[in-house]
Motif scaffolding. Structure first.
Motif, mmCIF file in Angstrom:
data_model
loop_
_atom_site.group_PDB
_atom_site.id
_atom_site.type_symbol
_atom_site.label_atom_id
_atom_site.label_comp_id
_atom_site.label_asym_id
_atom_site.label_seq_id
_atom_site.Cartn_x
_atom_site.Cartn_y
_atom_site.Cartn_z
ATOM 1 N N UNK A 1 -31.378 1.959 -33.486
ATOM 2 C CA UNK A 1 -32.657 1.551 -32.911
ATOM 3 C C UNK A 1 -33.234 2.744 -32.154
ATOM 4 N N UNK A 2 -34.236 2.495 -31.335
ATOM 5 C CA UNK A 2 -34.874 3.592 -30.602
ATOM 6 C C UNK A 2 -34.107 4.008 -29.357
ATOM 7 N N UNK A 3 -33.100 3.218 -28.935
ATOM 8 C CA UNK A 3 -32.322 3.533 -27.738
ATOM 9 C C UNK A 3 -30.838 3.388 -28.036
ATOM 10 N N UNK A 4 -30.065 4.401 -27.662
ATOM 11 C CA UNK A 4 -28.618 4.359 -27.883
ATOM 12 C C UNK A 4 -27.873 4.369 -26.557
ATOM 13 N N UNK A 5 -26.676 3.797 -26.564
ATOM 14 C CA UNK A 5 -25.764 3.874 -25.424
ATOM 15 C C UNK A 5 -24.873 5.086 -25.679
ATOM 16 N N UNK A 6 -25.125 6.169 -24.962
ATOM 17 C CA UNK A 6 -24.434 7.426 -25.253
ATOM 18 C C UNK A 6 -23.206 7.663 -24.393
ATOM 19 N N UNK A 7 -23.095 6.969 -23.260
ATOM 20 C CA UNK A 7 -21.944 7.168 -22.388
ATOM 21 C C UNK A 7 -21.643 5.939 -21.559
ATOM 22 N N UNK A 8 -20.377 5.603 -21.467
ATOM 23 C CA UNK A 8 -19.932 4.470 -20.654
ATOM 24 C C UNK A 8 -18.688 4.888 -19.898
ATOM 25 N N UNK A 9 -18.615 4.565 -18.632
ATOM 26 C CA UNK A 9 -17.432 4.860 -17.842
ATOM 27 C C UNK A 9 -17.137 3.744 -16.870
ATOM 28 N N UNK A 10 -15.855 3.509 -16.624
ATOM 29 C CA UNK A 10 -15.433 2.517 -15.652
ATOM 30 C C UNK A 10 -14.368 3.128 -14.757
ATOM 31 N N UNK A 11 -14.404 2.794 -13.490
ATOM 32 C CA UNK A 11 -13.390 3.257 -12.549
ATOM 33 C C UNK A 11 -13.047 2.153 -11.575
ATOM 34 N N UNK A 12 -11.817 2.143 -11.121
ATOM 35 C CA UNK A 12 -11.395 1.151 -10.140
ATOM 36 C C UNK A 12 -10.896 1.851 -8.885
#
Length: 398
Positions: free
Chosen positions: A171-182
């Protein structure tokens, strides 16, 4: 990992609502489906905080799937928060003030700037709960909730829902980075009270996955449940050096017409904070900002945006980076270092709590004026570190 794109987003107006939780969720989901060319849904993920206590609803993921006509699909409820206390946020704010040598008056000015900025932004957002700008007089005449935090420093817990449809189809928008921290739930296990390690780790992972540095972010939605958290988060995300996030607000760097707009939607502070929906609402806002369909127009065209969400009191945090697919990545950027692994500690079983020593040092404190049930205001609370290095919560008698 395959590419992930945003097909559609939807959100209800935030604020007190006569609708049921199921009705709100279905409204947001229906708007997301209407915004999407993809109608075949394969799974449903729902973020909501403690509906059993607040609304009496249980099996909520199955209820929403049924209401949307999606019975039979995998449906999962996700929850990373419990209720947090303004007193703890206030003590973190006071510790920040002392560490960076801010006078009480200067801290108040910085927090006031954040509140004024976000209320001004929220005034232009049709989905925001509070759609009216505030003045310095409004801010300083508001009552203290927990010193040094005033009413206008605290986001409202409100009604609302948000939805996003993710797909592997471009589509016109992508999810390029995801991070999780605890981070540690226990206060005594924390290395710092002026930053959130969970955000730092989540940001480093998201930047590395996206192949960019903080300098390539055009605007951001950060978790400002309290105004001081916006300042701390912009530092944890690498936008500004530690102790300088407040200066950036004062200098207009995070305003809509500044070089790095922060919370152009109004943030949790003005848009409202329906706890389970706030993280997805941030994603809705950044997608709309990239598409140019947000209520608040940025000064320049944005290509990449970041959303940062906090669970609990900084114990389970997420960072998501999205970008327009017509925007080529800039190569050979200096990437943040890989996040260091969390500290490994041996399991220690204590038959009884550690003994209190006679003396200690006050790390930070607050006077709570909006108290829990069973406590009369004002309530003095402090975090005290004794001579053995143990940290304790203490209640003052005077």
């Amino acid at each position: 990992m395959g590419a992930v794109y945003v097909a559609g987003v939807g959100m209800t107006k935030f604020g007190r609502s006569p609708q049921t939780l199921t009705e709100l969720c279905c409204e947001a989901a229906s708007r997301a489906l209407s915004d999407s060319s993809i109608q075949e849904v394969e799974a449903l993920y729902l973020g909501v905080m403690n509906p059993e206590e607040f609304t009496g609803d249980s099996n909520i993921a199955s209820r929403i799937a049924e209401a949307l006509g999606l019975t039979g699909l995998p449906a999962l409820r996700i929850e990373t928060a419990g209720a947090t206390m303004p007193a703890l946020a206030a003590m973190i704010t006071e510790r920040y003030r002392k560490r960076y040598r801010l006078s009480p008056a200067r801290l108040e000015r910085l927090l006031c700037r954040v509140a004024m900025k976000n209320h001004l932004n929220g005034a232009r957002n049709p989905c925001a709960q509070f759609q009216q700008a505030i003045t310095e007089q409004n801010y300083f005449s508001s009552k203290f909730v927990s010193t040094p935090l005033r009413l206008y420093d605290c986001s409202p817990i409100t009604d609302g829902a948000a939805a996003a449809i993710l797909t592997s189809e471009k589509t016109d928008v992508s999810v390029s980075g995801v991070g999780q921290g605890t981070g540690p739930v226990s206060l005594r296990e924390r290395d710092s009270f002026t930053s959130f390690r969970a955000t730092q780790m989540a940001a480093a992972r998201a930047y590395r996955m996206a192949g960019i540095s903080p300098k390539e972010i055009d605007f951001a939605e950060v978790h400002d449940a309290f105004t001081s958290f916006e300042i701390i988060s912009t530092e944890d995300l690498g936008f500004f050096p530690a102790g300088r996030g407040g200066d950036a607000v004062e200098e207009g760097k995070t305003a809509v017409d500044g070089p790095l707009p922060v919370n152009p939607s109004g943030g949790l502070k003005s848009r409202g904070h329906p706890v389970g929906a706030s993280g997805v609402a941030q994603l809705v806002e950044v997608v709309r900002g990239l598409r140019g369909s947000a209520g608040v127009k940025l000064k320049r065209e944005a290509k990449r945006a970041l959303a940062q969400s906090t669970g609990g009191l900084g114990t389970n945090n997420f960072v998501t980076i999205v970008e327009r697919t017509d925007s080529p990545l800039i190569k050979n950027l200096p990437l943040p270092p890989s996040p260091a692994p969390g500290r490994k500690r041996p399991s220690i079983k204590r038959s009884q709590p550690p003994a209190l020593s006679e003396e200690g040092r006050i790390e930070t404190f607050t006077i709570l004026y909006v108290t829990p049930d069973g406590f009369l205001p004002p309530l003095a609370l402090a975090l005290i570190r004794d001579r053995q290095g143990s940290l304790f919560m203490a209640q003052g008698e005077d």
